[in-house]
Write an enzyme that holds these catalytic residues in place. Structure first.
Site, PDB file in Angstrom:
ATOM      1  N   GLU A 166       8.525 -59.435   6.497  1.00 42.84           N
ATOM      2  CA  GLU A 166       8.215 -58.470   7.543  1.00 42.84           C
ATOM      3  C   GLU A 166       9.298 -58.391   8.382  1.00 42.84           C
ATOM      4  O   GLU A 166       9.155 -57.919   9.688  1.00 42.84           O
ATOM      5  CB  GLU A 166       6.869 -58.882   8.143  1.00 42.84           C
ATOM      6  CG  GLU A 166       5.719 -58.661   7.098  1.00 42.84           C
ATOM      7  CD  GLU A 166       4.392 -58.772   8.012  1.00 42.84           C
ATOM      8  OE1 GLU A 166       4.443 -58.736   9.331  1.00 42.84           O
ATOM      9  OE2 GLU A 166       3.282 -58.243   7.399  1.00 42.84           O
ATOM     10  N   GLU A 267       0.245 -60.133   0.447  1.00 44.21           N
ATOM     11  CA  GLU A 267      -1.219 -60.404   1.508  1.00 44.21           C
ATOM     12  C   GLU A 267      -2.148 -59.248   1.182  1.00 44.21           C
ATOM     13  O   GLU A 267      -1.678 -57.977   1.173  1.00 44.21           O
ATOM     14  CB  GLU A 267      -0.702 -60.469   2.934  1.00 44.21           C
ATOM     15  CG  GLU A 267      -0.067 -61.453   3.352  1.00 44.21           C
ATOM     16  CD  GLU A 267       0.263 -61.372   4.772  1.00 44.21           C
ATOM     17  OE1 GLU A 267      -0.321 -60.613   5.420  1.00 44.21           O
ATOM     18  OE2 GLU A 267       1.280 -62.222   5.442  1.00 44.21           O
TER      19      GLU A 267
END
Length: 466
Positions: A166, A267
């Protein structure tokens, strides 16, 4: 990473002095005949000659804000392996490890249980700064990364390395993409130069739709030495009750059809409503397996964000209702027979065009060259990792001073005779995704997902789990 990322700024301003030990060749781990290393063929993972689908969880008890190493403690690792086996898992993701610690006992226990590791090579103190990536891409940082890679590439059940997590979480931070790609290139070069197993290396993207597709294209464009071995992203857009079409997952399959690298969810598991994990049946069906290779559920232990499958209290581990729901979903969902209709040829795609403000990278931009002092690590090995005691790297060390020659292999400012070819078993070219017969055809329509609010932090890959 869900919800909150907190800045660790003040503590990281001092330089880290790298502690070098014996050459990397002296660091060994016993080979485990109980497990077969995972390789890349086309846009899929393979376990020997059998298609491999990731069925896993994100595993970071305590959260990385405490810099805990969940696989550094053999007793708690073995305790949790029993839960992994009961759930039917074959993979765990770990966000931070102490690269000075001994992980043999846990990694061997995982291997004996048939469980693989996907490992983030960064920590909150050793990571790229998304707001100002150039200074943070330095030799101190790369020594830490290479030392981690050196230790874990020697385990047969290390499935993959994440070069970043990220780092790009909005349009302006897309300027950090060349540095993420450079780190990916450097890890692959290190594996090759040190004659280590070619563990797949890739990136874990945030749950945003503004530039996820461009980032995926970017990590699979250019010369073979610059391309990733896979791409992963976090996805919380399927919120039960939902469906393949209601969630927008059908459009994601459409947009990524033809993509030349293995793709998986790093995720998933929206908890807006009661989690029944209905998405499991879709993820492991032929509606998706031509493009996706499974995923990792967020998260194993409850850390206050209501995503936990279990509650840990001292030495006691108690199942939560989400544990039972995930187990039921896995129990009734088998992998497809055969090869799941994967893209056998794989292949690169064109680099995405600049599209400010969402994608602020020019397709013709060269990657930064590896910082000069870090070149010795490629030849001589990284040595001993400094672990969690290190002072950090974001404002330390020597930065890159030039751009790399594409195809040079070493990431140096000039061409090198040493190749960083990273052919994995089953591939037919020097890149991880074999062949260019079927380039990725880009749909410029945005991927339909529910945008989860991401809080930007000063540090790009600094991961704080709730």
């Amino acid at each position: 990473m869900k919800a909150t990322v907190a800045s660790l700024a003040a503590a990281l301003t001092l330089g880290a002095h790298t502690v070098l030990g014996a050459p990397s060749a002296a660091l060994t781990a016993a080979k485990r005949d109980s497990i077969t290393p995972i390789t890349v063929q086309g846009n899929a993972f393979f376990q020997g000659d059998k298609r491999f689908y990731i069925r896993g969880v994100d595993y970071q008890p305590g959260g990385s804000s405490k810099l805990t190493d969940p696989i550094g403690n053999a007793e708690t690792c073995k305790r949790d392996i029993q839960k992994f086996k009961d759930l039917g898992l074959n993979t765990i993701r770990v966000y931070s490890v102490d690269n000075s610690a001994d992980h043999d006992e846990c990694m061997n226990a995982l291997a004996d249980a048939g469980i693989y590791l996907v490992l983030d090579v960064n920590t909150p103190k050793y990571s790229l700064n998304r707001a100002d990536p150039h200074p943070s891409y330095n030799d101190v940082y790369l020594q830490y990364v290479f030392a981690t890679v050196d230790k874990f590439a020697r385990y047969e059940n290390t499935l993959a390395f994440f070069s970043g997590n990220e780092v790009i979480n909005d349009g302006p931070s897309s300027k950090a993409a060349p540095y993420v790609k450079a780190v990916t290139r450097d890890i692959r070069s290190y594996l090759s130069e040190q004659k280590l197993r070619k563990v797949p290396v890739g990136y874990s993207a945030a749950d945003i739709d503004t530039n996820r597709l461009e980032m995926a294209e970017y990590m699979n464009c250019g010369t073979d030495d610059e391309r990733s071995d896979f791409f992963a992203f976090n996805d919380y857009s399927w919120c039960d009750p939902s469906s393949f079409t209601t969630s927008g997952w059908d459009q994601k399959v459409k947009n990524f059809t033809g993509y030349g690298l293995p793709l998986f969810l790093s995720e998933y598991g929206c908890n807006t409503n009661t989690r029944k994990f209905e998405e499991v049946s879709a993820l492991y069906s032929t509606k998706m397996t031509g493009v996706y290779s499974g995923g990792l559920v967020y998260e194993y232990s409850e850390e206050g964000s209501k995503y936990g499958l279990v509650e840990i209290s001292g030495d006691t581990v108690s199942n939560l209702k989400d544990y039972d729901a995930l187990k039921a979903a896995f129990d009734k969902t088998s992998n497809p027979n055969g090869d799941g209709n994967y893209n056998k040829t794989g292949g690169s795609n064109p680099c995405p065009a600049k599209n400010s403000p969402n994608w602020d990278v020019d397709a013709s931009d060269a990657l930064p060259a590896i910082p000069a002092p870090a070149e010795k690590y490629l030849k001589n090995g990284a040595g001993k990792g400094i672990g969690f005691s290190g002072k950090g790297s974001q404002t330390s060390g020597t930065q890159s001073t030039s751009t790399a020659v594409a195809g040079s292999g070493s990431g140096s400012g000039s061409s090198s005779n040493s190749s960083s070819s990273t052919t994995t078993a089953g591939a037919t070219s020097s890149g991880a995704a074999a062949g260019l017969a079927r380039p990725f055809t880009v749909s410029m329509a945005p991927i339909a997902v529910s945008l989860l609010t991401m809080v930007s932090s000063l540090f790009g890959a600094a991961l704080i789990l709730l």
